[in-house]
Design a protein around this motif. Structure first.
Motif, PDB file in Angstrom:
ATOM      1  N   PRO A 125       0.826  -1.217   0.000  1.00  0.00           N
ATOM      2  CA  PRO A 125       0.000   0.000   0.000  1.00  0.00           C
ATOM      3  C   PRO A 125       0.853   1.257   0.000  1.00  0.00           C
ATOM      4  O   PRO A 125       1.938   1.283   0.580  1.00  0.00           O
ATOM      5  CB  PRO A 125      -0.790  -0.116   1.302  1.00  0.00           C
ATOM      6  CG  PRO A 125      -0.035  -1.058   2.152  1.00  0.00           C
ATOM      7  CD  PRO A 125       0.701  -1.972   1.238  1.00  0.00           C
ATOM      8  N   PRO A 126       0.361   2.309  -0.650  1.00  0.00           N
ATOM      9  CA  PRO A 126       1.052   3.597  -0.535  1.00  0.00           C
ATOM     10  C   PRO A 126       0.895   4.103   0.903  1.00  0.00           C
ATOM     11  O   PRO A 126      -0.158   3.937   1.503  1.00  0.00           O
ATOM     12  CB  PRO A 126       0.320   4.490  -1.537  1.00  0.00           C
ATOM     13  CG  PRO A 126      -0.984   3.833  -1.777  1.00  0.00           C
ATOM     14  CD  PRO A 126      -0.804   2.378  -1.494  1.00  0.00           C
ATOM     15  N   LEU A 127       1.933   4.680   1.424  1.00  0.00           N
ATOM     16  CA  LEU A 127       1.912   5.135   2.820  1.00  0.00           C
ATOM     17  C   LEU A 127       1.952   6.656   2.855  1.00  0.00           C
ATOM     18  O   LEU A 127       2.733   7.291   2.152  1.00  0.00           O
ATOM     19  CB  LEU A 127       3.108   4.547   3.569  1.00  0.00           C
ATOM     20  CG  LEU A 127       3.187   3.013   3.508  1.00  0.00           C
ATOM     21  CD1 LEU A 127       4.482   2.531   4.142  1.00  0.00           C
ATOM     22  CD2 LEU A 127       1.984   2.364   4.156  1.00  0.00           C
ATOM     23  N   ASN A 128       1.070   7.232   3.667  1.00  0.00           N
ATOM     24  CA  ASN A 128       0.992   8.678   3.787  1.00  0.00           C
ATOM     25  C   ASN A 128       0.508   8.995   5.201  1.00  0.00           C
ATOM     26  O   ASN A 128      -0.635   8.689   5.548  1.00  0.00           O
ATOM     27  CB  ASN A 128       0.036   9.234   2.735  1.00  0.00           C
ATOM     28  CG  ASN A 128       0.012  10.740   2.712  1.00  0.00           C
ATOM     29  OD1 ASN A 128       0.322  11.404   3.695  1.00  0.00           O
ATOM     30  ND2 ASN A 128      -0.374  11.287   1.574  1.00  0.00           N
ATOM     31  N   ALA A 129       1.355   9.593   6.004  1.00  0.00           N
ATOM     32  CA  ALA A 129       1.035   9.868   7.407  1.00  0.00           C
ATOM     33  C   ALA A 129      -0.087  10.892   7.568  1.00  0.00           C
ATOM     34  O   ALA A 129      -0.721  10.953   8.614  1.00  0.00           O
ATOM     35  CB  ALA A 129       2.288  10.352   8.139  1.00  0.00           C
ATOM     36  N   ALA A 135      -4.709   1.022   4.692  1.00  0.00           N
ATOM     37  CA  ALA A 135      -3.625   0.588   3.803  1.00  0.00           C
ATOM     38  C   ALA A 135      -4.159  -0.514   2.885  1.00  0.00           C
ATOM     39  O   ALA A 135      -4.542  -1.589   3.354  1.00  0.00           O
ATOM     40  CB  ALA A 135      -2.440   0.076   4.624  1.00  0.00           C
ATOM     41  N   ILE A 136      -4.205  -0.241   1.572  1.00  0.00           N
ATOM     42  CA  ILE A 136      -4.755  -1.178   0.592  1.00  0.00           C
ATOM     43  C   ILE A 136      -3.614  -1.816  -0.192  1.00  0.00           C
ATOM     44  O   ILE A 136      -2.800  -1.129  -0.794  1.00  0.00           O
ATOM     45  CB  ILE A 136      -5.700  -0.459  -0.401  1.00  0.00           C
ATOM     46  CG1 ILE A 136      -6.843   0.237   0.344  1.00  0.00           C
ATOM     47  CG2 ILE A 136      -6.236  -1.437  -1.445  1.00  0.00           C
ATOM     48  CD1 ILE A 136      -7.818  -0.683   1.021  1.00  0.00           C
ATOM     49  N   GLU A 137      -3.554  -3.168  -0.155  1.00  0.00           N
ATOM     50  CA  GLU A 137      -2.566  -3.880  -0.964  1.00  0.00           C
ATOM     51  C   GLU A 137      -3.253  -4.427  -2.211  1.00  0.00           C
ATOM     52  O   GLU A 137      -4.467  -4.619  -2.227  1.00  0.00           O
ATOM     53  CB  GLU A 137      -1.878  -4.988  -0.175  1.00  0.00           C
ATOM     54  CG  GLU A 137      -2.783  -6.104   0.285  1.00  0.00           C
ATOM     55  CD  GLU A 137      -2.066  -7.147   1.135  1.00  0.00           C
ATOM     56  OE1 GLU A 137      -0.826  -7.111   1.232  1.00  0.00           O
ATOM     57  OE2 GLU A 137      -2.757  -7.995   1.702  1.00  0.00           O
ATOM     58  N   GLU A 138      -2.467  -4.664  -3.250  1.00  0.00           N
ATOM     59  CA  GLU A 138      -3.012  -5.105  -4.539  1.00  0.00           C
ATOM     60  C   GLU A 138      -2.260  -6.330  -5.032  1.00  0.00           C
ATOM     61  O   GLU A 138      -1.039  -6.369  -4.997  1.00  0.00           O
ATOM     62  CB  GLU A 138      -2.858  -3.973  -5.550  1.00  0.00           C
ATOM     63  CG  GLU A 138      -3.325  -4.303  -6.939  1.00  0.00           C
ATOM     64  CD  GLU A 138      -3.111  -3.140  -7.898  1.00  0.00           C
ATOM     65  OE1 GLU A 138      -2.540  -3.384  -8.978  1.00  0.00           O
ATOM     66  OE2 GLU A 138      -3.513  -2.012  -7.579  1.00  0.00           O
ATOM     67  N   LEU A 139      -3.014  -7.323  -5.480  1.00  0.00           N
ATOM     68  CA  LEU A 139      -2.447  -8.524  -6.098  1.00  0.00           C
ATOM     69  C   LEU A 139      -2.962  -8.618  -7.523  1.00  0.00           C
ATOM     70  O   LEU A 139      -4.166  -8.474  -7.762  1.00  0.00           O
ATOM     71  CB  LEU A 139      -2.866  -9.790  -5.336  1.00  0.00           C
ATOM     72  CG  LEU A 139      -2.529 -11.115  -6.019  1.00  0.00           C
ATOM     73  CD1 LEU A 139      -1.032 -11.382  -5.954  1.00  0.00           C
ATOM     74  CD2 LEU A 139      -3.297 -12.267  -5.406  1.00  0.00           C
ATOM     75  N   GLN A 140      -2.063  -8.851  -8.461  1.00  0.00           N
ATOM     76  CA  GLN A 140      -2.460  -9.139  -9.838  1.00  0.00           C
ATOM     77  C   GLN A 140      -2.018 -10.555 -10.146  1.00  0.00           C
ATOM     78  O   GLN A 140      -0.895 -10.953  -9.810  1.00  0.00           O
ATOM     79  CB  GLN A 140      -1.808  -8.164 -10.808  1.00  0.00           C
ATOM     80  CG  GLN A 140      -2.300  -6.752 -10.648  1.00  0.00           C
ATOM     81  CD  GLN A 140      -1.685  -5.805 -11.653  1.00  0.00           C
ATOM     82  OE1 GLN A 140      -1.227  -6.205 -12.716  1.00  0.00           O
ATOM     83  NE2 GLN A 140      -1.673  -4.529 -11.313  1.00  0.00           N
ATOM     84  N   MET A 141      -2.913 -11.318 -10.754  1.00  0.00           N
ATOM     85  CA  MET A 141      -2.544 -12.684 -11.119  1.00  0.00           C
ATOM     86  C   MET A 141      -3.046 -13.030 -12.508  1.00  0.00           C
ATOM     87  O   MET A 141      -4.114 -12.598 -12.932  1.00  0.00           O
ATOM     88  CB  MET A 141      -3.017 -13.691 -10.080  1.00  0.00           C
ATOM     89  CG  MET A 141      -4.478 -13.798  -9.856  1.00  0.00           C
ATOM     90  SD  MET A 141      -4.780 -14.952  -8.496  1.00  0.00           S
ATOM     91  CE  MET A 141      -6.470 -15.348  -8.789  1.00  0.00           C
ATOM     92  N   ALA A 142      -2.214 -13.781 -13.207  1.00  0.00           N
ATOM     93  CA  ALA A 142      -2.563 -14.274 -14.540  1.00  0.00           C
ATOM     94  C   ALA A 142      -3.217 -15.632 -14.370  1.00  0.00           C
ATOM     95  O   ALA A 142      -2.920 -16.371 -13.430  1.00  0.00           O
ATOM     96  CB  ALA A 142      -1.314 -14.377 -15.404  1.00  0.00           C
TER      97      ALA A 142
END
Length: 154
Positions: A125-129, A135-142
């Motif tokens: 996730p991008p972090l910004n105080a 905090a959002i994480e991203e998964l890409q899968m084929a």
């Protein structure tokens, strides 16, 4: 006589990822977003000599999209482990199902079945105080194939 068919809603879904021969699903967390359930077919065009007003269309190869999943990051690091394990063993694959649910959260409307999935991008996730956002994480899968399983085929 049956009434009109109402479209499904897109806000209630679950994602089940099963790695290899493991009995339990890889991820037991909910995803906030899911995109990339798509397939397209290449069309071959053939022109017949002397038939200028007509062309023949033939089915070509099928290609599949790339699934993008987003979720709030938590202390469940199974996606990170899967990505790490896929680097160590490039033959490692998983099967996944994206389950479209009715508004009640239990009734299955449809299942999108993805075979031989491999993670291709995992984004922290991008972090910004200043924001105070989740905090959002991203998964890409084929994936190699995509099929639709109807509720009567469960």
């Amino acid at each position: 006589m049956a009434g009109p068919a109402y479209p499904f809603t897109n806000f209630n879904f679950s994602v089940e990822i099963n790695r290899g021969g493991e009995a339990k699903p890889l991820v037991n967390a909910a995803f906030a977003e899911c995109d990339g359930l798509e397939m397209s077919m290449e069309v071959k065009t053939i022109r017949e000599g002397g038939a200028n007003g007509r062309q023949i269309r033939l089915n070509g190869g099928t290609s599949y999209g790339q699934l993008v999943l987003k979720r709030g990051m938590s202390d469940n690091f199974e996606l990170w482990d899967w990505f790490r394990d896929s680097i160590a063993d490039p033959r490692l694959r998983a099967n996944a199902e994206v389950v479209l649910l009715a508004p009640d959260g239990n009734t299955v409307r449809a299942r999108f079945v993805l075979s031989r999935c491999v993670p291709v991008k995992l984004k922290a996730p991008p972090l910004n105080a200043r924001d105070g956002q989740i905090a959002i994480e991203e998964l890409q899968m084929a994936y190699e194939t995509l099929t639709l399983k109807r509720p009567d085929q469960q």
